[in-house]
Design a protein around this motif. Structure first.
Motif, PDB file in Angstrom:
ATOM      1  N   CYS A 232       0.824  -1.220   0.000  1.00  0.00           N
ATOM      2  CA  CYS A 232       0.000   0.000   0.000  1.00  0.00           C
ATOM      3  C   CYS A 232       0.854   1.265   0.000  1.00  0.00           C
ATOM      4  CB  CYS A 232      -0.956  -0.003   1.191  1.00  0.00           C
ATOM      5  SG  CYS A 232      -2.148  -1.354   1.151  1.00  0.00           S
ATOM      6  N   PRO A 233       1.667   1.466  -1.041  1.00  0.00           N
ATOM      7  CA  PRO A 233       2.548   2.637  -1.073  1.00  0.00           C
ATOM      8  C   PRO A 233       1.773   3.934  -1.247  1.00  0.00           C
ATOM      9  CG  PRO A 233       2.578   1.524  -3.184  1.00  0.00           C
ATOM     10  CD  PRO A 233       1.784   0.648  -2.262  1.00  0.00           C
ATOM     11  N   SER A 234       2.367   4.999  -0.734  1.00  0.00           N
ATOM     12  CA  SER A 234       1.806   6.337  -0.890  1.00  0.00           C
ATOM     13  C   SER A 234       2.963   7.302  -1.115  1.00  0.00           C
ATOM     14  CB  SER A 234       1.006   6.728   0.351  1.00  0.00           C
ATOM     15  OG  SER A 234       0.389   7.984   0.188  1.00  0.00           O
ATOM     16  N   SER A 241       9.725  10.328  -1.250  1.00  0.00           N
ATOM     17  CA  SER A 241       9.552   9.276  -0.247  1.00  0.00           C
ATOM     18  C   SER A 241       8.255   8.517  -0.468  1.00  0.00           C
ATOM     19  CB  SER A 241       9.555   9.874   1.170  1.00  0.00           C
ATOM     20  OG  SER A 241      10.729  10.608   1.413  1.00  0.00           O
ATOM     21  N   ILE A 242       8.221   7.300   0.012  1.00  0.00           N
ATOM     22  CA  ILE A 242       7.022   6.474  -0.054  1.00  0.00           C
ATOM     23  C   ILE A 242       6.699   5.962   1.335  1.00  0.00           C
ATOM     24  CG2 ILE A 242       6.123   4.245  -0.837  1.00  0.00           C
ATOM     25  CD1 ILE A 242       7.439   4.681  -3.483  1.00  0.00           C
ATOM     26  N   ALA A 243       5.491   6.227   1.781  1.00  0.00           N
ATOM     27  CA  ALA A 243       4.985   5.604   3.000  1.00  0.00           C
ATOM     28  C   ALA A 243       4.381   4.264   2.623  1.00  0.00           C
ATOM     29  CB  ALA A 243       3.947   6.488   3.669  1.00  0.00           C
ATOM     30  N   PHE A 244       4.560   3.270   3.462  1.00  0.00           N
ATOM     31  CA  PHE A 244       4.018   1.947   3.160  1.00  0.00           C
ATOM     32  C   PHE A 244       3.830   1.171   4.458  1.00  0.00           C
ATOM     33  CE2 PHE A 244       8.583   1.443   3.314  1.00  0.00           C
ATOM     34  CZ  PHE A 244       8.806   0.181   3.852  1.00  0.00           C
ATOM     35  N   ALA A 253      -3.703 -10.748  13.535  1.00  0.00           N
ATOM     36  CA  ALA A 253      -4.433  -9.640  14.150  1.00  0.00           C
ATOM     37  C   ALA A 253      -3.625  -8.347  14.138  1.00  0.00           C
ATOM     38  CB  ALA A 253      -4.823  -9.994  15.587  1.00  0.00           C
ATOM     39  N   ALA A 254      -2.306  -8.445  14.011  1.00  0.00           N
ATOM     40  CA  ALA A 254      -1.469  -7.234  14.025  1.00  0.00           C
ATOM     41  C   ALA A 254      -0.191  -7.480  13.234  1.00  0.00           C
ATOM     42  CB  ALA A 254      -1.137  -6.843  15.466  1.00  0.00           C
ATOM     43  N   PRO A 255      -0.304  -7.621  11.909  1.00  0.00           N
ATOM     44  CA  PRO A 255       0.886  -7.996  11.124  1.00  0.00           C
ATOM     45  C   PRO A 255       1.764  -6.850  10.644  1.00  0.00           C
ATOM     46  CG  PRO A 255      -1.083  -8.103   9.760  1.00  0.00           C
ATOM     47  CD  PRO A 255      -1.538  -7.707  11.133  1.00  0.00           C
ATOM     48  N   TRP A 256       1.254  -5.591  10.618  1.00  0.00           N
ATOM     49  CA  TRP A 256       1.961  -4.538   9.913  1.00  0.00           C
ATOM     50  C   TRP A 256       2.405  -3.389  10.813  1.00  0.00           C
ATOM     51  CZ3 TRP A 256      -2.985  -5.901   7.643  1.00  0.00           C
ATOM     52  CH2 TRP A 256      -2.867  -6.782   6.557  1.00  0.00           C
ATOM     53  N   ARG A 257       3.344  -2.608  10.269  1.00  0.00           N
ATOM     54  CA  ARG A 257       3.726  -1.327  10.868  1.00  0.00           C
ATOM     55  C   ARG A 257       4.029  -0.349   9.740  1.00  0.00           C
ATOM     56  NH1 ARG A 257       8.109   0.029  15.702  1.00  0.00           N
ATOM     57  NH2 ARG A 257       7.800   2.300  15.629  1.00  0.00           N
ATOM     58  N   LEU A 258       3.712   0.917   9.961  1.00  0.00           N
ATOM     59  CA  LEU A 258       3.964   1.938   8.951  1.00  0.00           C
ATOM     60  C   LEU A 258       5.446   2.308   8.893  1.00  0.00           C
ATOM     61  CD1 LEU A 258       1.005   4.470   9.302  1.00  0.00           C
ATOM     62  CD2 LEU A 258       1.405   2.824   7.454  1.00  0.00           C
ATOM     63  N   TYR A 259       5.963   2.412   7.667  1.00  0.00           N
ATOM     64  CA  TYR A 259       7.343   2.814   7.412  1.00  0.00           C
ATOM     65  C   TYR A 259       7.341   3.895   6.339  1.00  0.00           C
ATOM     66  CZ  TYR A 259       9.805  -0.919   9.957  1.00  0.00           C
ATOM     67  OH  TYR A 259      10.323  -1.738  10.931  1.00  0.00           O
ATOM     68  N   VAL A 260       8.471   4.577   6.205  1.00  0.00           N
ATOM     69  CA  VAL A 260       8.705   5.513   5.100  1.00  0.00           C
ATOM     70  C   VAL A 260      10.023   5.142   4.444  1.00  0.00           C
ATOM     71  CG1 VAL A 260       9.298   7.892   4.510  1.00  0.00           C
ATOM     72  CG2 VAL A 260       7.316   7.433   5.946  1.00  0.00           C
ATOM     73  N   LEU A 261       9.995   5.094   3.115  1.00  0.00           N
ATOM     74  CA  LEU A 261      11.160   4.733   2.318  1.00  0.00           C
ATOM     75  C   LEU A 261      11.675   5.966   1.583  1.00  0.00           C
ATOM     76  CD1 LEU A 261      12.986   2.525   0.899  1.00  0.00           C
ATOM     77  CD2 LEU A 261      11.181   2.417  -0.843  1.00  0.00           C
ATOM     78  N   ASP A 262      12.981   6.240   1.715  1.00  0.00           N
ATOM     79  CA  ASP A 262      13.632   7.317   0.964  1.00  0.00           C
ATOM     80  C   ASP A 262      14.039   6.757  -0.393  1.00  0.00           C
ATOM     81  OD1 ASP A 262      15.446   9.172  -0.138  1.00  0.00           O
ATOM     82  OD2 ASP A 262      15.974   9.917   1.850  1.00  0.00           O
ATOM     83  N   HIS A 269      12.617   3.795   7.440  1.00  0.00           N
ATOM     84  CA  HIS A 269      12.559   3.955   8.889  1.00  0.00           C
ATOM     85  C   HIS A 269      11.113   3.791   9.350  1.00  0.00           C
ATOM     86  CE1 HIS A 269      11.783   8.144   7.476  1.00  0.00           C
ATOM     87  NE2 HIS A 269      10.891   8.127   8.452  1.00  0.00           N
ATOM     88  N   PRO A 270      10.926   3.212  10.547  1.00  0.00           N
ATOM     89  CA  PRO A 270       9.563   3.047  11.065  1.00  0.00           C
ATOM     90  C   PRO A 270       9.017   4.365  11.585  1.00  0.00           C
ATOM     91  CG  PRO A 270      11.145   2.276  12.673  1.00  0.00           C
ATOM     92  CD  PRO A 270      11.933   2.659  11.450  1.00  0.00           C
ATOM     93  N   LEU A 271       7.692   4.486  11.583  1.00  0.00           N
ATOM     94  CA  LEU A 271       7.059   5.662  12.147  1.00  0.00           C
ATOM     95  C   LEU A 271       6.732   5.418  13.611  1.00  0.00           C
ATOM     96  CD1 LEU A 271       4.752   6.804   9.213  1.00  0.00           C
ATOM     97  CD2 LEU A 271       7.188   7.199   9.612  1.00  0.00           C
ATOM     98  N   ALA A 272       6.354   6.477  14.300  1.00  0.00           N
ATOM     99  CA  ALA A 272       6.084   6.366  15.733  1.00  0.00           C
ATOM    100  C   ALA A 272       4.800   5.603  16.016  1.00  0.00           C
ATOM    101  CB  ALA A 272       6.018   7.761  16.353  1.00  0.00           C
ATOM    102  N   GLU A 273       3.963   5.393  14.998  1.00  0.00           N
ATOM    103  CA  GLU A 273       2.754   4.599  15.159  1.00  0.00           C
ATOM    104  C   GLU A 273       3.126   3.117  15.251  1.00  0.00           C
ATOM    105  OE1 GLU A 273      -0.153   3.378  16.167  1.00  0.00           O
ATOM    106  OE2 GLU A 273      -1.073   5.156  15.235  1.00  0.00           O
ATOM    107  N   THR A 274       2.929   2.523  16.441  1.00  0.00           N
ATOM    108  CA  THR A 274       3.318   1.129  16.644  1.00  0.00           C
ATOM    109  C   THR A 274       2.150   0.157  16.458  1.00  0.00           C
ATOM    110  OG1 THR A 274       2.928   1.334  19.034  1.00  0.00           O
ATOM    111  CG2 THR A 274       5.167   1.770  18.226  1.00  0.00           C
TER     112      THR A 274
END
Length: 328
Positions: A232-234, A241-244, A253-262, A269-274
């Motif tokens: 789900c890139p943005s 940059s791409i957020a994904f 039940a909890a497989p993912w975490r938000l990251y941003v790609l340069d 790098h991961p975002l502060a949303e855990t």
């Protein structure tokens, strides 16, 4: 009394047919309103021309707007399951009644007037519009209803409003993985995001149990994989940059975490949303992302925001909302 001439009787029959058709149309409108699928795109007073945060209101299913200056949200937008807008173009995905499941992609202008509608099989899932508003994409689940399982199939479409050309399914786009042309029967695409040139795009492709971030070219109609485990890139407004969402756990039940790609050095790098985010995050500005999470206190979803640089804690933006879009 002399009988009416034949042409008179034909005229009466034509008038009766018109009245019956008109009555049928009125009945359809009333039925559509009763089913919560209004034929009108809004109440006539709602438009994308005013700045603020646009989003799907969970309580009504309609698009609403919250002004940056505060005050109650404006309502009266179209009814959508998924929503996105850019460049004075609006993409509204609606689930049509009946079986099998069908998705209606409704393309609107900035004043919510209909430009085009397309119906495809499946359940509404992802929606994106290029920054110019010229190119749109949507994804529908053909089978299954969660990316957390392997039992799903998607259908992703691309519509170019400049030419009117519609690609109903991206699955046949020539794909390169690890430098070689790739063929497989289980290829699925979803989550398209567009660059400002209306040509380059990014998307997720899934095959043989793996997900890949792909970069695509509309003119040459080709795509190449850039890296694994990016969904789900943005693409950021400046295109750097791409957020994904990245799979970090086997827990369904909890497989993912938000990251941003340069994109310059391909570092992430991961975002502060855990918390696990199953959404295609939206850039609200050059440094902030918005996304939906399961709601609190019985709400379906809430909209949260977090800084793209990985600092600061997430912030609740809208209680009971999804599909955030910032308009300036």
């Amino acid at each position: 009394m002399n009988p009416r001439p034949p042409h008179f009787r034909r005229l009466v029959l034509v008038l009766l047919a018109v009245l019956l058709l008109g009555g049928g149309s009125l009945g359809y409108v009333l039925h559509a309103r009763h089913r919560g699928l209004p034929t009108a795109t809004g109440d006539g007073s709602f438009s994308l021309t005013r700045p603020g945060l646009y989003y799907r209101d969970s309580a009504t299913g309609r698009i609403a707007r919250r002004s940056s200056t505060g005050g109650p949200p404006a309502t009266g937008g179209p009814a959508c399951e998924r929503f996105y807008a850019a460049g004075e173009r609006v993409l509204c995905l609606r689930k049509l009644p009946g079986v099998p499941a069908r998705t209606q992609a409704l393309v609107l202008d900035g004043r919510m007037r209909e430009i085009r509608r397309v119906t495809v099989p499946g359940i509404p899932n992802r929606a994106r519009v290029s920054p110019s508003g010229n190119v749109l994409s949507w994804t529908a689940f053909a089978t299954g209803d969660s990316y957390a399982t392997t039992a799903f199939s998607t259908r992703t479409s691309i519509l170019d409003l400049r030419t009117g050309y519609l690609v109903t399914s991206m699955e046949e786009i020539p794909l390169t993985i690890d430098g070689a042309r790739y063929h497989a029967p289980d290829v699925n695409y979803w989550g398209v995001t567009f660059a400002r040139d209306d040509n380059r795009f990014y998307a997720t492709v899934s095959t043989r149990g793996r997900t890949h971030l792909v970069e695509g070219d509309l003119r040459t109609w080709s795509a190449k994989a850039l890296r694994e485990n990016a969904e789900c890139p943005s693409l950021s407004p400046d295109g750097t940059s791409i957020a994904f969402k990245k799979k970090v756990s086997d827990d369904p039940a909890a497989p993912w975490r938000l990251y941003v790609l340069d994109l310059a050095d391909m570092r992430e790098h991961p975002l502060a949303e855990t918390r696990s985010v199953d959404d295609q995050a939206a850039w609200l500005d050059d440094g902030t992302l918005g996304y939906a999470l399961p709601g609190r206190e019985g709400r379906a979803t809430d909209i949260w925001s977090v800084l793209a640089d990985g600092t600061a804690e997430p912030r609740l933006l809208v209680a009971g909302g999804s599909s955030p879009v910032a308009a300036k």
